[in-house]
Design a protein around this motif. Structure first.
Motif, PDB file in Angstrom:
ATOM      1  N   ASP A  90       0.794  -1.068   0.014  1.00 45.61           N
ATOM      2  CA  ASP A  90       0.213   0.240  -0.158  1.00 45.61           C
ATOM      3  C   ASP A  90       0.417   1.059   0.455  1.00 45.61           C
ATOM      4  OD1 ASP A  90      -2.694  -1.005  -0.256  1.00 45.61           O
ATOM      5  OD2 ASP A  90      -2.865  -1.364   1.940  1.00 45.61           O
ATOM      6  N   ARG A  93       2.755   1.823  -3.824  1.00 46.04           N
ATOM      7  CA  ARG A  93       1.101   1.929  -4.183  1.00 46.04           C
ATOM      8  C   ARG A  93       0.808   3.176  -4.535  1.00 46.04           C
ATOM      9  NH1 ARG A  93      -4.400  -1.269  -4.464  1.00 46.04           N
ATOM     10  NH2 ARG A  93      -5.860   0.165  -6.290  1.00 46.04           N
ATOM     11  N   TRP A  94       0.183   4.102  -3.119  1.00 47.94           N
ATOM     12  CA  TRP A  94      -0.373   5.039  -3.406  1.00 47.94           C
ATOM     13  C   TRP A  94       0.728   6.019  -3.096  1.00 47.94           C
ATOM     14  CZ3 TRP A  94      -5.286   4.922  -4.849  1.00 47.94           C
ATOM     15  CH2 TRP A  94      -6.037   3.959  -4.000  1.00 47.94           C
ATOM     16  N   LEU A 135      -9.127   7.251  -5.567  1.00 46.41           N
ATOM     17  CA  LEU A 135      -9.270   7.324  -3.735  1.00 46.41           C
ATOM     18  C   LEU A 135      -9.664   7.500  -3.306  1.00 46.41           C
ATOM     19  CD1 LEU A 135      -6.807  10.487  -4.656  1.00 46.41           C
ATOM     20  CD2 LEU A 135      -6.649   9.208  -3.646  1.00 46.41           C
ATOM     21  N   SER A 137     -12.169   5.331  -2.715  1.00 50.19           N
ATOM     22  CA  SER A 137     -12.955   4.296  -2.640  1.00 50.19           C
ATOM     23  C   SER A 137     -11.577   3.647  -1.870  1.00 50.19           C
ATOM     24  CB  SER A 137     -12.553   3.246  -4.472  1.00 50.19           C
ATOM     25  OG  SER A 137     -11.404   2.881  -4.284  1.00 50.19           O
ATOM     26  N   LYS A 138      -9.992   4.127  -1.431  1.00 46.05           N
ATOM     27  CA  LYS A 138      -9.559   3.710  -0.908  1.00 46.05           C
ATOM     28  C   LYS A 138      -9.460   4.729   0.801  1.00 46.05           C
ATOM     29  CE  LYS A 138      -5.178   3.196   1.020  1.00 46.05           C
ATOM     30  NZ  LYS A 138      -4.842   2.000   1.573  1.00 46.05           N
ATOM     31  N   ASP A 142      -9.909   3.187   4.374  1.00 48.69           N
ATOM     32  CA  ASP A 142      -8.825   3.700   4.986  1.00 48.69           C
ATOM     33  C   ASP A 142      -8.900   4.550   5.963  1.00 48.69           C
ATOM     34  OD1 ASP A 142      -7.667   0.753   4.667  1.00 48.69           O
ATOM     35  OD2 ASP A 142      -7.238   0.927   2.661  1.00 48.69           O
ATOM     36  N   VAL A 145      -3.248   5.493   4.415  1.00 49.47           N
ATOM     37  CA  VAL A 145      -1.820   4.662   2.995  1.00 49.47           C
ATOM     38  C   VAL A 145      -2.051   3.154   3.436  1.00 49.47           C
ATOM     39  CG1 VAL A 145      -0.445   4.421   1.511  1.00 49.47           C
ATOM     40  CG2 VAL A 145      -1.393   6.651   2.036  1.00 49.47           C
TER      41      VAL A 145
END
Length: 204
Positions: A90, A93-94, A135, A137-138, A142, A145
């Motif tokens: 994560d 990735r982000w 973004l 949906s992330k 959560d 990050v």
């Protein structure tokens, strides 16, 4: 150990300063102006792009906001901002999503460039709306990050969302605003922002 920080308070240097404060790093700042010292030979030797931020850590130069954030997390491990083994996916990735698709989508839209549907497959980010949905949906699921824990990736990703929602380059989705609030409540964010705000006030 020496750390020199090249910046302008009205720039992406604000991200790097926040990262420095989160890392607990002692640093000497070098303030540069856009049309003079930032393009002078002395600074072009540091960053040939003539852009800020940049850091010089014991003779090692790092430019680019995302790279500076990742470097500082590793260089100051006691701050606990680097990812654990379970968080690396994560984290990277982000971090790179924000530096790539997000930055490109926001910049292109602000300059009036929209991707035609038949061209989306050739553009790394597809289109602006896809980036926003990814973004959203992330951060609907959560808090940070890497899930429940703040890491240095949140400095870079978070700065994009804080600025984007403040200045209208990103929509005010509930997930974005809640995430931004968690970050702007942090002591390191407040202390770094106070420095830059003071410098901007002095200029003005």
């Amino acid at each position: 150990m020496t750390l020199k920080f090249y910046t302008n308070p009205m720039s992406r240097g604000q991200i790097a300063r926040w990262a420095l404060h989160e890392a607990g790093a002692d640093y000497d700042q070098v303030l540069l102006e856009y049309d003079s010292t930032m393009k002078a030979a002395a600074y072009l030797a540091v960053n040939p792009m003539g852009k800020v931020p940049a850091i010089d850590h014991d003779g090692k130069i790092v430019t680019e906001g995302a790279a500076i954030c990742a470097y500082l997390a590793d260089a100051f491990p006691d701050a606990g901002l680097a990812p654990t083994a379970d968080e690396r996916a994560d984290y990277y990735r982000w971090l790179f999503f924000a530096a790539g698709p997000l930055e490109s989508a926001i910049t292109n839209r602000s300059m009036g460039f929209e991707v035609e549907p038949d061209k989306e497959k050739t553009v790394g980010y597809g289109n602006y709306d896809q980036v926003v949905e990814a973004l959203d949906s992330k951060f609907l699921t959560d808090d940070y990050v890497c899930g429940a824990r703040f890491t240095m990736a949140d400095v870079y990703v978070g700065a994009q969302l804080i600025w984007g929602t403040q200045f209208g380059t990103l929509p005010g989705r509930d997930s974005f605003l809640a995430y931004a609030k968690r970050l702007t409540d942090r002591d390191a964010y407040k202390s770094a922002k106070a420095v830059d705000d003071g410098l901007i006030a002095a200029i003005g």
